[in-house]
Design a protein around this motif. Structure first.
Motif, PDB file in Angstrom:
ATOM      1  N   ASN A 162       0.852  -1.187   0.000  1.00 24.69           N
ATOM      2  CA  ASN A 162       0.000   0.000   0.000  1.00 24.69           C
ATOM      3  C   ASN A 162       0.891   1.241   0.000  1.00 24.69           C
ATOM      4  N   PRO A 163       0.686   2.170  -0.907  1.00 25.04           N
ATOM      5  CA  PRO A 163       1.589   3.322  -1.007  1.00 25.04           C
ATOM      6  C   PRO A 163       1.511   4.217   0.224  1.00 25.04           C
ATOM      7  N   SER A 164       2.663   4.727   0.632  1.00 29.04           N
ATOM      8  CA  SER A 164       2.706   5.724   1.704  1.00 29.04           C
ATOM      9  C   SER A 164       2.706   7.115   1.069  1.00 29.04           C
ATOM     10  N   ARG A 165       2.509   8.131   1.910  1.00 24.64           N
ATOM     11  CA  ARG A 165       2.504   9.497   1.387  1.00 24.64           C
ATOM     12  C   ARG A 165       3.020  10.457   2.458  1.00 24.64           C
ATOM     13  N   GLU A 166       3.791  11.439   2.022  1.00 24.35           N
ATOM     14  CA  GLU A 166       4.307  12.459   2.921  1.00 24.35           C
ATOM     15  C   GLU A 166       3.417  13.695   2.859  1.00 24.35           C
ATOM     16  N   HIS A 167       3.005  14.179   4.025  1.00 21.68           N
ATOM     17  CA  HIS A 167       2.150  15.367   4.125  1.00 21.68           C
ATOM     18  C   HIS A 167       2.741  16.345   5.134  1.00 21.68           C
ATOM     19  N   PRO A 168       2.370  17.618   5.046  1.00 20.79           N
ATOM     20  CA  PRO A 168       2.713  18.546   6.125  1.00 20.79           C
ATOM     21  C   PRO A 168       2.045  18.112   7.433  1.00 20.79           C
ATOM     22  N   LEU A 169       2.720  18.335   8.534  1.00 22.14           N
ATOM     23  CA  LEU A 169       2.132  18.061   9.842  1.00 22.14           C
ATOM     24  C   LEU A 169       0.973  19.019  10.111  1.00 22.14           C
ATOM     25  N   VAL A 170       1.100  20.240   9.619  1.00 22.84           N
ATOM     26  CA  VAL A 170       0.035  21.236   9.745  1.00 22.84           C
ATOM     27  C   VAL A 170      -0.592  21.438   8.370  1.00 22.84           C
ATOM     28  N   TRP A 171      -1.867  21.098   8.257  1.00 24.38           N
ATOM     29  CA  TRP A 171      -2.588  21.230   6.982  1.00 24.38           C
ATOM     30  C   TRP A 171      -3.196  22.628   6.934  1.00 24.38           C
ATOM     31  N   THR A 172      -2.729  23.435   5.981  1.00 24.69           N
ATOM     32  CA  THR A 172      -3.219  24.803   5.819  1.00 24.69           C
ATOM     33  C   THR A 172      -4.179  24.849   4.639  1.00 24.69           C
ATOM     34  N   ARG A 173      -5.431  25.218   4.894  1.00 25.21           N
ATOM     35  CA  ARG A 173      -6.439  25.284   3.837  1.00 25.21           C
ATOM     36  C   ARG A 173      -6.293  26.562   3.025  1.00 25.21           C
ATOM     37  N   ARG A 174      -6.942  26.579   1.884  1.00 25.32           N
ATOM     38  CA  ARG A 174      -6.928  27.795   1.058  1.00 25.32           C
ATOM     39  C   ARG A 174      -7.503  28.979   1.832  1.00 25.32           C
ATOM     40  N   SER A 175      -8.426  28.696   2.746  1.00 24.01           N
ATOM     41  CA  SER A 175      -9.041  29.746   3.563  1.00 24.01           C
ATOM     42  C   SER A 175      -8.088  30.297   4.617  1.00 24.01           C
ATOM     43  N   GLY A 176      -6.980  29.605   4.846  1.00 23.35           N
ATOM     44  CA  GLY A 176      -6.046  29.977   5.896  1.00 23.35           C
ATOM     45  C   GLY A 176      -6.238  29.193   7.181  1.00 23.35           C
ATOM     46  N   ARG A 177      -7.331  28.457   7.286  1.00 24.99           N
ATOM     47  CA  ARG A 177      -7.587  27.659   8.485  1.00 24.99           C
ATOM     48  C   ARG A 177      -6.602  26.490   8.541  1.00 24.99           C
ATOM     49  N   LYS A 178      -6.165  26.131   9.763  1.00 20.47           N
ATOM     50  CA  LYS A 178      -5.142  25.103   9.911  1.00 20.47           C
ATOM     51  C   LYS A 178      -5.600  24.013  10.870  1.00 20.47           C
ATOM     52  N   SER A 179      -5.115  22.788  10.607  1.00 17.52           N
ATOM     53  CA  SER A 179      -5.385  21.661  11.497  1.00 17.52           C
ATOM     54  C   SER A 179      -4.152  20.780  11.577  1.00 17.52           C
ATOM     55  N   LEU A 180      -4.118  19.919  12.583  1.00 20.35           N
ATOM     56  CA  LEU A 180      -3.035  18.951  12.737  1.00 20.35           C
ATOM     57  C   LEU A 180      -3.382  17.677  11.987  1.00 20.35           C
ATOM     58  N   LEU A 181      -2.418  17.139  11.255  1.00 18.09           N
ATOM     59  CA  LEU A 181      -2.622  15.893  10.512  1.00 18.09           C
ATOM     60  C   LEU A 181      -1.830  14.801  11.223  1.00 18.09           C
ATOM     61  N   VAL A 182      -2.481  14.181  12.201  1.00 18.16           N
ATOM     62  CA  VAL A 182      -1.851  13.162  13.035  1.00 18.16           C
ATOM     63  C   VAL A 182      -2.765  11.943  13.084  1.00 18.16           C
ATOM     64  N   GLY A 183      -2.379  10.938  13.847  1.00 16.80           N
ATOM     65  CA  GLY A 183      -3.212   9.751  13.985  1.00 16.80           C
ATOM     66  C   GLY A 183      -2.448   8.482  13.668  1.00 16.80           C
ATOM     67  N   ALA A 184      -3.191   7.389  13.545  1.00 15.90           N
ATOM     68  CA  ALA A 184      -2.591   6.055  13.455  1.00 15.90           C
ATOM     69  C   ALA A 184      -1.670   5.875  12.259  1.00 15.90           C
ATOM     70  N   THR A 185      -1.947   6.534  11.151  1.00 21.22           N
ATOM     71  CA  THR A 185      -1.123   6.346   9.952  1.00 21.22           C
ATOM     72  C   THR A 185       0.154   7.174   9.974  1.00 21.22           C
ATOM     73  N   ALA A 186       0.274   8.089  10.920  1.00 18.47           N
ATOM     74  CA  ALA A 186       1.457   8.953  11.001  1.00 18.47           C
ATOM     75  C   ALA A 186       2.616   8.162  11.604  1.00 18.47           C
ATOM     76  N   GLY A 187       3.567   7.782  10.765  1.00 17.89           N
ATOM     77  CA  GLY A 187       4.614   6.873  11.208  1.00 17.89           C
ATOM     78  C   GLY A 187       5.925   7.519  11.567  1.00 17.89           C
ATOM     79  N   GLU A 188       6.302   8.576  10.849  1.00 18.48           N
ATOM     80  CA  GLU A 188       7.609   9.184  11.106  1.00 18.48           C
ATOM     81  C   GLU A 188       7.609  10.629  10.657  1.00 18.48           C
ATOM     82  N   VAL A 189       8.423  11.426  11.322  1.00 18.63           N
ATOM     83  CA  VAL A 189       8.601  12.832  10.958  1.00 18.63           C
ATOM     84  C   VAL A 189       9.854  12.944  10.109  1.00 18.63           C
ATOM     85  N   THR A 190       9.720  13.462   8.919  1.00 19.21           N
ATOM     86  CA  THR A 190      10.839  13.566   7.993  1.00 19.21           C
ATOM     87  C   THR A 190      11.959  14.428   8.593  1.00 19.21           C
ATOM     88  N   GLY A 191      13.179  13.892   8.542  1.00 22.14           N
ATOM     89  CA  GLY A 191      14.331  14.643   9.016  1.00 22.14           C
ATOM     90  C   GLY A 191      14.598  14.534  10.501  1.00 22.14           C
TER      91      GLY A 191
END
Length: 278
Positions: A181-210
């Motif tokens: 199953n493919p993995s994917r790298e995302h920002p830890l903080v998801w910034t919407r076009r509106s400027g609103r932000k949320s944390l992208l965490v949870g069970a699938t979050a395996g490692e922090v790059t770097g």
């Protein structure tokens, strides 16, 4: 009986009573639902008793209904059965992973916008409640120093990370199957076009790059613990016929454990994502 609307937790959840079945399949009802989702993240229609045709129709009023894998109903490819009974769903074996906090579709470029879940049968063993955690509110409540610390960090999400929580010592064959199953790298903080932000965490979050595995794991665990505090969470105790809709992009969710022999059966539909993670 009139329609009542009640805000639930400090940051999250609205309960609506007095609407059921085909009454939900109405443009004004859908628009009100979307407004509540934007403000409160989770909308609960108490004992809505909506049938499958109307569930799909209501989903389409809220957005684009997407076909779901292994649903098992050729008349309703948008509906997936959520159960631990293998005779009811080929995905039953993977449901134990849903006992951990997660966001659906984190290995996709564009996660689903929302999820609808209605209770066909509720658990008969005392489990099966669903909890939600508001990652918009959790991010907003961080201090400026904490926000600066995590700004720009990226996280690798994978199916394997979630399965390791259930099966911490997989065989080589099991691990190889997960890694297909493919993995994917995302920002830890998801910034919407509106400027609103949320944390992208949870069970699938395996490692922090770097960062080292230990340092990254510690940060992800700390943010998950922060996000699932009582002021950001809501627990829903299911009654047969309830319909719950949530913003999948900003709400962690999990099912509280229920047994493989449980009668619990949910019908699920999903809304196609509208914004890539950025």
């Amino acid at each position: 009986m009139g329609i009542t609307v009640t805000e639930l937790g400090p940051t999250t959840g609205v309960a609506i009573e007095g609407l059921s079945g085909s009454q939900l399949v109405d443009r004004s009802v859908a628009d009100e639902c979307l407004a509540h989702l934007d403000r409160r993240g989770v909308v609960i229609y108490r004992e809505a008793n909506i049938n499958d045709d109307d569930l799909v129709a209501f989903t389409r009023l809220l957005g684009q209904a997407v076909p779901l894998p292994m649903g098992g109903d050729p008349d309703h490819p948008e509906i997936q059965r959520i159960t631990r009974d293998a005779s009811q769903s080929p995905l039953a074996a993977y449901r134990e992973a849903t006992f951990f906090w997660h966001i659906d579709g984190t290995t996709d470029e564009v996660p689903n916008k929302g999820t609808l879940l209605t209770a066909r049968r509720v658990s008969d063993d005392g489990g099966g409640d669903t909890e939600f955690a508001n990652t918009f509110a959790a991010y907003e409540a961080l201090s400026d120093a904490e926000k600066a610390e995590i700004e720009g960090l990226r996280v690798v999400h994978s199916f394997a990370a979630s399965q390791l929580l259930v099966y911490p010592n997989p065989s080589e064959k099991e691990r190889a199957a997960w890694d297909r199953n493919p993995s994917r790298e995302h920002p830890l903080v998801w910034t919407r076009r509106s400027g609103r932000k949320s944390l992208l965490v949870g069970a699938t979050a395996g490692e922090v790059t770097g960062r080292s595995a230990e340092e990254g794991r510690a940060l992800l665990d700390r943010l998950l613990e922060w996000s699932t505090q009582p002021q950001f969470t809501l627990r829903h105790q299911w009654r047969q016929g309830d319909l719950v809709i949530w913003d999948n992009t900003g709400m962690l969710h999990r099912a509280l454990p229920y047994s493989q022999a449980s009668a619990r059966l949910m019908h699920r539909t999903s809304l196609a994502g509208e914004e890539a993670v950025a």
